[in-house]
Design a protein around this motif. Structure first.
Motif, PDB file in Angstrom:
ATOM      1  N   PRO A  15       0.829  -1.220   0.000  1.00 26.29           N
ATOM      2  CA  PRO A  15       0.000   0.000   0.000  1.00 26.29           C
ATOM      3  C   PRO A  15       0.861   1.266   0.000  1.00 26.29           C
ATOM      4  N   PHE A  16       1.394   1.616  -1.173  1.00 26.04           N
ATOM      5  CA  PHE A  16       2.320   2.749  -1.248  1.00 26.04           C
ATOM      6  C   PHE A  16       1.675   4.069  -0.848  1.00 26.04           C
ATOM      7  N   ASP A  17       0.349   4.191  -1.032  1.00 29.69           N
ATOM      8  CA  ASP A  17      -0.298   5.427  -0.585  1.00 29.69           C
ATOM      9  C   ASP A  17      -0.106   5.615   0.919  1.00 29.69           C
ATOM     10  N   LEU A  18      -0.193   4.535   1.680  1.00 33.06           N
ATOM     11  CA  LEU A  18       0.015   4.596   3.129  1.00 33.06           C
ATOM     12  C   LEU A  18       1.498   4.679   3.488  1.00 33.06           C
ATOM     13  N   LEU A  19       2.301   3.853   2.840  1.00 33.92           N
ATOM     14  CA  LEU A  19       3.743   3.859   3.126  1.00 33.92           C
ATOM     15  C   LEU A  19       4.334   5.256   2.936  1.00 33.92           C
ATOM     16  N   ILE A  48      -6.241   0.000   5.707  1.00 35.44           N
ATOM     17  CA  ILE A  48      -6.370   1.367   6.221  1.00 35.44           C
ATOM     18  C   ILE A  48      -5.168   1.782   7.068  1.00 35.44           C
ATOM     19  N   GLY A  49      -4.264   0.832   7.298  1.00 31.53           N
ATOM     20  CA  GLY A  49      -3.055   1.124   8.067  1.00 31.53           C
ATOM     21  C   GLY A  49      -2.011   0.080   7.766  1.00 31.53           C
ATOM     22  N   GLU A  50      -0.764   0.394   8.123  1.00 28.69           N
ATOM     23  CA  GLU A  50       0.311  -0.565   7.858  1.00 28.69           C
ATOM     24  C   GLU A  50       1.509  -0.264   8.745  1.00 28.69           C
ATOM     25  N   HIS A  69      -4.454   5.576   7.379  1.00 30.34           N
ATOM     26  CA  HIS A  69      -5.152   6.462   6.441  1.00 30.34           C
ATOM     27  C   HIS A  69      -5.777   7.620   7.216  1.00 30.34           C
ATOM     28  N   GLU A  70      -5.709   8.809   6.635  1.00 36.91           N
ATOM     29  CA  GLU A  70      -6.199  10.022   7.317  1.00 36.91           C
ATOM     30  C   GLU A  70      -7.624   9.881   7.839  1.00 36.91           C
ATOM     31  N   ASP A  71      -8.488   9.207   7.093  1.00 36.46           N
ATOM     32  CA  ASP A  71      -9.891   9.053   7.497  1.00 36.46           C
ATOM     33  C   ASP A  71     -10.051   8.193   8.751  1.00 36.46           C
ATOM     34  N   HIS A  72      -9.003   7.448   9.120  1.00 40.49           N
ATOM     35  CA  HIS A  72      -9.106   6.521  10.246  1.00 40.49           C
ATOM     36  C   HIS A  72      -8.156   6.873  11.391  1.00 40.49           C
ATOM     37  N   GLN A  73      -7.497   8.021  11.303  1.00 39.57           N
ATOM     38  CA  GLN A  73      -6.589   8.424  12.369  1.00 39.57           C
ATOM     39  C   GLN A  73      -7.376   8.851  13.598  1.00 39.57           C
ATOM     40  N   GLY A  74      -6.727   8.743  14.763  1.00 40.85           N
ATOM     41  CA  GLY A  74      -7.360   9.144  16.014  1.00 40.85           C
ATOM     42  C   GLY A  74      -8.313   8.113  16.581  1.00 40.85           C
ATOM     43  N   LYS A  75      -8.270   6.884  16.062  1.00 41.42           N
ATOM     44  CA  LYS A  75      -9.176   5.830  16.511  1.00 41.42           C
ATOM     45  C   LYS A  75      -8.433   4.678  17.193  1.00 41.42           C
ATOM     46  N   ARG A  80      -2.681   0.042  17.879  1.00 37.86           N
ATOM     47  CA  ARG A  80      -2.858  -1.398  17.645  1.00 37.86           C
ATOM     48  C   ARG A  80      -1.777  -1.942  16.719  1.00 37.86           C
ATOM     49  N   LEU A  81      -1.377  -1.158  15.712  1.00 37.37           N
ATOM     50  CA  LEU A  81      -0.311  -1.588  14.811  1.00 37.37           C
ATOM     51  C   LEU A  81       1.018  -1.717  15.551  1.00 37.37           C
ATOM     52  N   VAL A  82       1.353  -0.726  16.368  1.00 39.10           N
ATOM     53  CA  VAL A  82       2.617  -0.773  17.117  1.00 39.10           C
ATOM     54  C   VAL A  82       2.613  -1.955  18.085  1.00 39.10           C
ATOM     55  N   LEU A  83       1.505  -2.164  18.794  1.00 39.15           N
ATOM     56  CA  LEU A  83       1.422  -3.294  19.721  1.00 39.15           C
ATOM     57  C   LEU A  83       1.494  -4.628  18.981  1.00 39.15           C
ATOM     58  N   HIS A  84       0.923  -4.692  17.778  1.00 32.15           N
ATOM     59  CA  HIS A  84       1.012  -5.908  16.963  1.00 32.15           C
ATOM     60  C   HIS A  84       2.466  -6.166  16.569  1.00 32.15           C
ATOM     61  N   ALA A  85       3.195  -5.101  16.223  1.00 34.83           N
ATOM     62  CA  ALA A  85       4.609  -5.242  15.866  1.00 34.83           C
ATOM     63  C   ALA A  85       5.410  -5.785  17.054  1.00 34.83           C
TER      64      ALA A  85
END
Length: 153
Positions: A15-19, A48-50, A69-75, A80-85
């Motif tokens: 997802p280069f748009d997100l990267l 929506i995130g990566e 993704h900007e539409d999903h920030q602040g949620k 969750r991504l950092v904790l998954h990492a």
């Protein structure tokens, strides 16, 4: 909101748009994505995130890119991504997780510290040396790389 986080394969397409939200240099992103694993946060089959996780030294991984993704920030998706990492690193028997962010990334610095990371150093003028264009965030020029580390139990 049923969020699924899973590894993205090259065949699926990254997802280069997100990267490129987290790192404006496509050349740099393409270099490190070859060396690591890219994970996506999927909502209704849409990425929506990566984040990208690479091994840097024995028993050490680095999160080199995190974006939502900007539409999903602040949620809470970034957290969750950092904790998954971190959990991925534990599953792979890593001892240390590192991450770096720009001096201007106020929200990112707060997030990483809330996830247990500690600031361990600064690489002065990192973004000036490695990026052709000036980067501004929160009205601050992004010049220095703030390095953070989490030692795993």
């Amino acid at each position: 909101m049923e969020l699924e986080i899973r590894k993205i394969t090259q065949a699926e397409g990254f997802p280069f748009d997100l990267l490129l939200l987290a790192d404006p240099s496509r050349e740099i992103v393409e270099e490190y994505i070859k060396r690591g694993d890219c994970y996506g946060a999927y909502l209704n089959d849409e990425v929506i995130g990566e984040y990208v996780l690479i091994r840097t030294r024995p028993e050490t991984v680095e999160i080199v890119n995190v974006a939502v993704h900007e539409d999903h920030q602040g949620k809470g998706i970034g957290k969750r991504l950092v904790l998954h990492a971190i959990e991925s690193a534990k599953r792979d028997n890593m001892k240390t997780v590192e991450i770096g962010t720009g001096n201007s990334g106020v929200q990112q610095l707060a997030l990483y510290q809330k996830c247990g990371f500690r600031i361990v150093g600064v690489d002065p003028d990192f973004f000036v040396r490695h990026y052709d264009e000036e980067i501004y965030e929160n009205g601050i020029q992004c010049r220095d790389m703030v390095r953070l580390r989490l030692e795993l139990p």
